[in-house]
Scaffold this motif. Structure first.
Motif, short mmCIF file in Angstrom:
data_model
loop_
_atom_site.label_atom_id
_atom_site.label_comp_id
_atom_site.label_asym_id
_atom_site.label_seq_id
_atom_site.Cartn_x
_atom_site.Cartn_y
_atom_site.Cartn_z
N ASN A 137 0.83 -1.20 0.00
CA ASN A 137 0.00 0.00 0.00
C ASN A 137 0.88 1.27 0.00
N GLY A 138 0.56 2.14 -0.90
CA GLY A 138 1.23 3.44 -0.90
C GLY A 138 2.63 3.45 -1.50
N ALA A 139 3.06 2.34 -2.11
CA ALA A 139 4.43 2.29 -2.66
C ALA A 139 4.60 3.24 -3.84
N GLY A 140 3.49 3.53 -4.51
CA GLY A 140 3.57 4.42 -5.67
C GLY A 140 3.12 3.73 -6.97
N LYS A 141 2.35 2.66 -6.85
CA LYS A 141 1.93 1.90 -8.05
C LYS A 141 1.14 2.77 -9.04
N THR A 142 0.07 3.39 -8.52
CA THR A 142 -0.83 4.11 -9.43
C THR A 142 -0.12 5.31 -10.05
N THR A 143 0.64 6.02 -9.24
CA THR A 143 1.40 7.17 -9.76
C THR A 143 2.40 6.70 -10.82
N LYS B 182 2.91 7.70 -14.88
CA LYS B 182 4.17 8.15 -15.47
C LYS B 182 4.64 7.19 -16.56
N ARG C 221 -10.76 0.06 -3.38
CA ARG C 221 -11.15 1.43 -3.03
C ARG C 221 -11.69 2.12 -4.28
N GLN D 13 -8.56 7.67 -9.15
CA GLN D 13 -7.17 8.16 -9.26
C GLN D 13 -6.57 7.72 -10.61
N GLY E 248 -3.01 -2.27 -3.25
CA GLY E 248 -1.82 -2.47 -2.42
C GLY E 248 -2.08 -3.62 -1.45
N LYS F 16 10.18 7.24 -5.12
CA LYS F 16 10.39 8.25 -4.06
C LYS F 16 11.86 8.46 -3.73
N ASP G 108 13.48 10.82 -4.74
CA ASP G 108 13.67 12.27 -4.59
C ASP G 108 13.49 12.72 -3.15
N GLY H 224 11.61 6.25 -9.68
CA GLY H 224 10.70 7.38 -9.55
C GLY H 224 11.38 8.47 -8.74
N GLY I 123 9.89 11.76 -8.35
CA GLY I 123 8.97 12.88 -8.14
C GLY I 123 7.57 12.48 -8.54
N GLU I 124 6.66 13.44 -8.42
CA GLU I 124 5.25 13.13 -8.65
C GLU I 124 4.73 13.59 -10.01
N1 LIG Z 1 8.08 12.26 -4.09
C1 LIG Z 1 7.55 11.22 -4.71
N2 LIG Z 1 6.31 10.82 -4.41
C2 LIG Z 1 5.81 9.75 -5.05
C3 LIG Z 1 6.54 9.03 -6.02
N3 LIG Z 1 5.78 8.01 -6.45
C4 LIG Z 1 4.60 8.10 -5.78
N4 LIG Z 1 4.61 9.13 -4.94
C5 LIG Z 1 3.55 9.57 -4.01
O1 LIG Z 1 3.27 8.52 -3.11
C6 LIG Z 1 1.91 8.54 -2.74
C7 LIG Z 1 1.29 7.18 -2.97
O2 LIG Z 1 1.29 6.93 -4.34
P1 LIG Z 1 0.25 5.97 -5.05
O3 LIG Z 1 0.62 5.92 -6.49
O4 LIG Z 1 -1.15 6.33 -4.72
O5 LIG Z 1 0.62 4.59 -4.36
P2 LIG Z 1 -0.09 3.19 -4.54
O6 LIG Z 1 0.97 2.17 -4.44
O7 LIG Z 1 -0.92 3.17 -5.76
O8 LIG Z 1 -1.00 3.16 -3.24
P3 LIG Z 1 -2.25 2.19 -2.94
O9 LIG Z 1 -3.09 2.16 -4.16
O10 LIG Z 1 -2.92 2.81 -1.77
O11 LIG Z 1 -1.66 0.85 -2.61
C8 LIG Z 1 1.25 9.63 -3.56
O12 LIG Z 1 1.16 10.79 -2.77
C9 LIG Z 1 2.24 9.85 -4.71
O13 LIG Z 1 2.18 11.16 -5.23
C10 LIG Z 1 7.89 9.48 -6.32
O14 LIG Z 1 8.66 8.91 -7.12
N5 LIG Z 1 8.33 10.57 -5.62
#
Ligand SMILES: Nc1nc2c(ncn2[C@@H]2O[C@H](COP(=O)(O)OP(=O)(O)OP(=O)(O)O)[C@@H](O)[C@H]2O)c(=O)[nH]1
Ligand SMILES: [Mg+2]
Length: 344
Positions: free
Chosen positions: A148-154, A158, A179, A185, A231, A293, A295, A318, A320-321
């Motif tokens: 969870n929150g690793a940055g998959k969707t973001t 990209k 969710r 998202q 996640g 992350k 950065d 990754g 940045g966002e």
């Molecule tokens: N600074 C920075 N933030 C990042 C990066 N990748 C993702 N984020 C941030 O990390 C947070 C979680 O990113 P998500 O893409 O929602 O993560 P996820 O893995 O899809 O999360 P779940 O769906 O909840 O499991 C968000 O606020 C993103 O903007 C990165 O490379 N750098």
């Protein structure tokens, strides 16, 4: 290079000279008439500033003006590597290699030591650098996974941008059905890239979303289909089984799919990433990693621990966002940004 202070003394006097006495630019020696400008640092270099600080703070002073090699230098390098989360095993291995070179008199001064450290760090990362797999299938299906929150969707947003930029037709599958907000998202990332997203907030079954997405991708001649997933912790057996099931469903929809399983690892969690990766790999056969992350963290050294411990290709990082904050992994550029060196 002529030091900045000397130049300003000569070119910018305290009292401006009268126009009559001011020499024409052509009269000035070339080195003085040329504006002194430091080469602007790349955005990537700036994005890795926290990790660079943790690597080089103290190291710079230690190397500066020091010609002889002593135990203090090696100890300081060791401390820096540990602080940047390179991990005990990899740090030990790097230090031992440096010691070996010193004892064989292959390194005789601090500059050569620094150069060797750079070389060794690059070599370790090059061990997990692979060319991107060719897109032999249409659609080429990529399954994204991670905690969870690793940055998959973001990362999907990209990555879609990156593929589009290389001329591919992309589609996204909203396989995080836990969710409603997760689907929204992904739809937002789809809109930003102007690409279709299969899945609606109300649909509860990830397997059927992915199945439909493959059909839709095939029907529309999509070249790359990227599937999001919910996640899950690597320790949650039921959810890990569900992930495995998703790979079977994809294979049923398109034999051979998923063609890539990318595990997204958050660099800021440091060494914990290693266990996660082992579990995910065991369950679904990860084909490559995306380390996110980088950065925002001082733990950029985790990339070395990941490379050594897992021997899985690091495909992207990754930093940045924003849409273009995903980069194919380049060991030389990465190490040079950490060590505050310019890539030749
Ligand atoms: N600074 C920075 N933030 C990042 C990066 N990748 C993702 N984020 C941030 O990390 C947070 C979680 O990113 P998500 O893409 O929602 O993560 P996820 O893995 O899809 O999360 P779940 O769906 O909840 O499991 C968000 O606020 C993103 O903007 C990165 O490379 N750098
Ligand atoms: Mg997500």
């Amino acid at each position: 290079m002529v030091p900045q202070a000397i130049l300003s003394e000569q070119v910018v006097p305290d009292v401006p000279p009268s126009p009559a006495t001011e020499p024409e630019p052509a009269d000035l020696p070339a080195v003085l008439s040329a504006p002194v400008q430091e080469k602007p640092k790349s955005r990537f270099w700036q994005q890795l500033s926290r990790s660079r600080q943790s690597f080089t703070e103290g190291l710079g002073d230690l190397f500066l003006g020091k010609k002889a090699l002593d135990a203090e230098i090696l100890e300081e390098i060791e401390t820096r590597l540990i602080l940047a989360d390179v991990g005990q095993t990899t740090t030990r291995a790097l230090i031992q290699e440096l010691e070996r070179h010193i004892s064989r008199k292959q390194i005789n001064d601090a500059d050569a030591l620094f150069e060797k450290l750079r070389e060794l760090m690059i070599a370790r990362l090059q061990g997990v650098q692979r060319p991107r797999p060719p897109l032999r299938h249409r659609p080429h299906v990529i399954l994204m996974c991670g905690i969870n929150g690793a940055g998959k969707t973001t990362t999907i947003g990209k990555l879609a941008h990156w593929f589009q930029h290389s001329g591919q037709k992309v589609m996204l599958a909203a396989g995080d059905t836990f969710r409603a907000a997760a689907v929204e998202q992904l739809i937002a990332w789809g809109a930003r890239n102007d690409i279709p997203v299969i899945g609606e907030p109300s649909r509860g079954d990830a397997a059927s979303v992915l199945f439909d997405a493959v059909q839709a991708a095939r029907a529309r001649g999509t070249e790359v289909l990227i599937a999001d997933t919910a996640g899950r912790l690597h320790t949650q057996g039921g959810l890990m089984d569900e992930l495995k099931k998703l790979t079977r469903v994809l294979d049923k929809a398109e034999p051979g799919a998923p063609h890539e399983v990318l595990l997204v690892l958050d660099a800021s969690i440091g060494q914990n990433a290693l266990n996660q990766a082992r579990q995910f790999h065991q369950t679904v056969g990860v084909t490559g990693l995306v380390v996110t992350k980088l950065d925002g963290t001082a733990k950029g050294g985790i990339v070395f621990a990941i490379a050594d411990a897992l021997q899985l290709p690091i495909e992207f990082i990754g930093v940045g966002e924003a849409l273009d904050d995903l980069r194919p992994f380049d060991p030389v550029a990465y190490v040079d940004s950490l060590l505050d060196r310019e890539t030749p």
